[in-house]
Motif scaffolding. Sequence first.
Motif, short mmCIF file in Angstrom:
data_model
loop_
_atom_site.label_atom_id
_atom_site.label_comp_id
_atom_site.label_asym_id
_atom_site.label_seq_id
_atom_site.Cartn_x
_atom_site.Cartn_y
_atom_site.Cartn_z
N ARG A 64 26.36 86.91 12.03
CA ARG A 64 25.20 87.15 13.78
C ARG A 64 23.47 86.97 13.28
O ARG A 64 23.19 87.79 12.01
N VAL A 65 23.17 85.74 13.66
CA VAL A 65 21.68 85.09 13.31
C VAL A 65 21.09 85.96 14.32
O VAL A 65 20.93 85.23 15.48
N LEU B 286 21.49 88.97 9.94
CA LEU B 286 20.50 87.80 9.14
C LEU B 286 19.53 87.63 10.31
O LEU B 286 19.60 87.10 10.88
N VAL B 287 17.97 87.04 9.53
CA VAL B 287 17.24 87.63 10.48
C VAL B 287 15.87 86.32 10.21
O VAL B 287 16.39 85.87 9.05
N VAL B 288 16.23 84.54 11.19
CA VAL B 288 15.51 83.78 10.39
C VAL B 288 14.30 83.59 11.35
O VAL B 288 14.03 82.98 12.70
N PRO C 41 7.15 85.92 6.21
CA PRO C 41 7.68 85.11 8.09
C PRO C 41 6.67 85.81 8.77
O PRO C 41 5.40 85.86 9.09
N TYR C 42 6.44 84.54 9.54
CA TYR C 42 5.29 84.30 11.13
C TYR C 42 5.31 85.18 11.54
O TYR C 42 4.25 85.98 12.33
N PRO D 28 18.43 91.36 5.92
CA PRO D 28 17.63 90.42 5.23
C PRO D 28 16.80 89.60 5.89
O PRO D 28 17.40 88.78 7.67
N VAL D 29 15.45 88.44 6.07
CA VAL D 29 14.65 88.03 7.10
C VAL D 29 14.47 86.31 5.75
O VAL D 29 15.03 86.56 4.42
N LEU D 30 14.40 85.45 6.59
CA LEU D 30 14.96 84.62 5.56
C LEU D 30 13.76 83.43 6.08
O LEU D 30 13.92 83.31 7.81
#
Length: 290
Positions: free
Chosen positions: A21-22, A84-86, A95-96, A109-111
């Motif tokens: 789940r992204v 996951l957060v992209v 992250p922007y 977590p943030v990728l």
Amino acid sequence: MGWEFTDDRGITLRRMGRPERVAAYVRAGAALWDLGVRPVGVYGSGHDGDEPDRAKSGALADVPYLGAGKGLDDGAIRSVRPDLVVDVTYDREKPYAVTEAAAKRAGAPVLALAVGGDTSLPGILARFAQLAVALGGEPASGDGELAAAEDAVRSAAEDAVWSAASAPLKVLALSAAGARQVHLARPGTWPELRHLAELGVELTEPGAGGANWSTTTWEHAVGLAPDLVLADARANAVPAGELESVPAWRALTSTAAVEPWNPELPCSAHAYAAFLRSVADALEVLGAKR
């Protein structure tokens, strides 16, 4: 089997299994969609509003929009239960569009993948393709489509120079700020503009002031005498229809063709192939008129 991926901040994320789940910044989510991964939710940046910016969201359909800027909080992200957060990163440090704290409170977590001016367009596309594969996507190859579009740009740029006895067509990228101001893009700080230059397109430097943009008057833009204007198509830019009463805009567009430019295209070969093809077509038409 464990899952592992190192993002462009140098942070390695590890999980017992592949994230299913992204949630993603809308630009990143649209790229993943093109590459075979369906996000469970997308969110905007501080420049975005209560609705997704269609210029950024690409082919995304039926994906919940979680908000943007101050309207985005950990509760909104938590509502789609992400693993996951992209996001993207311009400085390879943070992250922007989402804070690490908000994502952490949402339990994910943030990728972040790099999209800044120090990254080549091929490099950006390769990294998003790698991530899509790691997330279980089966990205349809857009490499052939992109290569054909690149060839079209090269050919159009060369033909235009040949037809004009070595005088290249000049291209100016901009983002309208209103009746009195315009942001002119510095080509070297935008990967897709730098890529156009590498393909032989003459990108116009805007003059002094600003790192990514030179904020100036419309009269200054007219004085640069572009043949083709690439105009920011995002929702936060003033649309062309609202500039018709500006004399300098009318003067600019009386001598220059205008094509849309999205500085935040989905990071997929398909999306960039369409952009490059539009530039190639515009250059071909202008070259034929010489």
